[in-house]
Every structure is written in C-alpha cells, then in structure tokens.
Design an enzyme around this catalytic site. Sequence first.
Site, mmCIF file in Angstrom:
data_model
loop_
_atom_site.group_PDB
_atom_site.id
_atom_site.type_symbol
_atom_site.label_atom_id
_atom_site.label_comp_id
_atom_site.label_asym_id
_atom_site.label_seq_id
_atom_site.Cartn_x
_atom_site.Cartn_y
_atom_site.Cartn_z
ATOM 1 N N TYR A 103 -0.551 18.582 2.310
ATOM 2 C CA TYR A 103 -0.743 17.751 1.115
ATOM 3 C C TYR A 103 0.104 16.474 1.145
ATOM 4 O O TYR A 103 0.114 15.719 0.184
ATOM 5 C CB TYR A 103 -0.430 18.528 -0.163
ATOM 6 C CG TYR A 103 -1.248 19.774 -0.347
ATOM 7 C CD1 TYR A 103 -2.545 19.707 -0.869
ATOM 8 C CD2 TYR A 103 -0.738 21.020 -0.020
ATOM 9 C CE1 TYR A 103 -3.311 20.857 -1.032
ATOM 10 C CE2 TYR A 103 -1.499 22.172 -0.179
ATOM 11 C CZ TYR A 103 -2.779 22.076 -0.685
ATOM 12 O OH TYR A 103 -3.537 23.211 -0.849
ATOM 13 N N ASP B 125 -5.945 16.285 10.501
ATOM 14 C CA ASP B 125 -5.144 17.383 9.954
ATOM 15 C C ASP B 125 -5.930 18.688 9.898
ATOM 16 O O ASP B 125 -7.165 18.690 9.865
ATOM 17 C CB ASP B 125 -4.701 17.053 8.525
ATOM 18 C CG ASP B 125 -3.498 16.126 8.465
ATOM 19 O OD1 ASP B 125 -3.095 15.606 9.510
ATOM 20 O OD2 ASP B 125 -2.980 15.920 7.351
ATOM 21 N N HIS C 126 -9.930 14.792 8.695
ATOM 22 C CA HIS C 126 -9.772 16.225 8.951
ATOM 23 C C HIS C 126 -10.844 16.685 9.937
ATOM 24 O O HIS C 126 -12.029 16.348 9.771
ATOM 25 C CB HIS C 126 -9.890 17.023 7.649
ATOM 26 C CG HIS C 126 -8.800 16.703 6.663
ATOM 27 N ND1 HIS C 126 -8.844 15.581 5.861
ATOM 28 C CD2 HIS C 126 -7.642 17.344 6.365
ATOM 29 C CE1 HIS C 126 -7.750 15.542 5.107
ATOM 30 N NE2 HIS C 126 -7.008 16.598 5.390
#
Length: 247
Positions: free
Chosen positions: A136, A43, A190
């Site tokens: 989120y 992400d 990430h």
Amino acid sequence: MCALAGVAGHIGPAGTWLPPVRRALFPALDGRGHPRHIALTFDDGPDGRSTPYFLDALDRLAVRATFFVLGRALLDAPGTGRELVARGHEVAVHGWDHRHPLWPTTPPRDLREIRRTVAAVSAVCGVRPRWYRPPYGVLTGGRWAAAHRMGLRPVLWSAWGREWVPGATARGVADRVGRGLRGGGTVLLHDTDRTSGGDSWRVALRALPDLVECCRQQGFTVGPLREHGITVEGARPGGQEQTGPLC
C-alpha cells in the site's frame, strides 16, 4: 509519554504515502531519478498465471523492469521468480504478504518479514535485492528501519495506473500514468490481481505498449530502478526535469 512518542515514531513516517509530501521532501522516495529515464515497476507478484504474459510483452518491447515481489508469492511460484532474473529483470522486496497497511504491524514483525523476504529472494532468484516498497506504499518507522537494517532502499512511485479500479481500461490506465508522470519518474503497475481480483492484470498488460511508446516518443528511456540513477542522498542527477505531463 514515551509510549506515545514510540507510536508517533512508528506511524508518523507513513505520511510519506501522500504524493505532495514525498515529492517535496523525499524525491528519491518518490522514485525520482535521471530526468531522461522512466523507471517501470510492478508489484504483488510473482504470479505463475499472469506474470509470464508480462515477461513476454516486455521482451517484445525490449524493456526491462523492476518487480517488487511478495515473499509468500515467490515461494508459490519459484520458477517464475527465477525466470524474472533469467530474462534480465530486477527483483525487489514488497514484503512477505500484503497485510493491512498499519495494523497490527510492529517494528519486530516488520524486521522479521522483510528479512524473511530478502532470504527468499536470495535463495530462489540467486540475487541480493536492493529496493523495498511496502504494501500500500505505507512506510512506517518500523518498516523504514527494517529496510535500512537489511540494506534496502525504500522507493514508492511517481505515477500509477490504478488498473484495479472497477471499469478501468487500458487506454485509461495509460492516460492516467501519462498525466501524472514527469521525466525521471517511477511508474507503478501490477503483474497480478492477487490483491485486487477481477483480472485487473489484463488491463495493465494491454496498457503497456501505449505507455512505453508514449515515453519513447518523448525521448525517454524505460527501464528498471537499477538504471534510474537515484542517489544515496535522494537528490536527482543533473539535467532538466520535464515539467509537463508525459502524454
């Protein structure tokens, strides 16, 4: 009364952020796919400073992944976005930027931002994205409806490394993912510290080899969501799901 119902309809689906809720009621949203496959996802990128290190590491591991990109980040690093596709990875939508999970989001804004990001992915990367993961992991009713309208399928995750936590280590990230992951699960890491800081991406990068090796030792293949076998109805394909921790 109508206004309250509208608010409930917009905010209520955000309850799927809770892992027990989505595991029990929405297995496809939890990222549950083929029981012998692990989907690897990233992400918040692309990031011209950090994402190339992940691309090189994934090449060395002979693994392809799905990158959920932010539209604003993609326009900041278009060459990196194109490189993702050139190296065989899958590009998906994470939204235009990384706003606070609930406010001041509204259904019209959700649609504008998701549409804008889809257009950026198509223009920069030359592909039509298939998946959507909200910032989120908060999937409001507006975001769910906007994703559907843009032909995107929402997918969250089954296990994450939480590499942004202060004091996180590569071994700790790999262990955390292994404890939470089962066959058919989806991993979230990430490839940038754009929203966390502290060079947390380096922790995720160092954890990758151990994580992939752990999956392979258990007989699982590791790859992008396009190879994960998530069905339209949300049920996982046939086979026996592993019931214990991965590592």
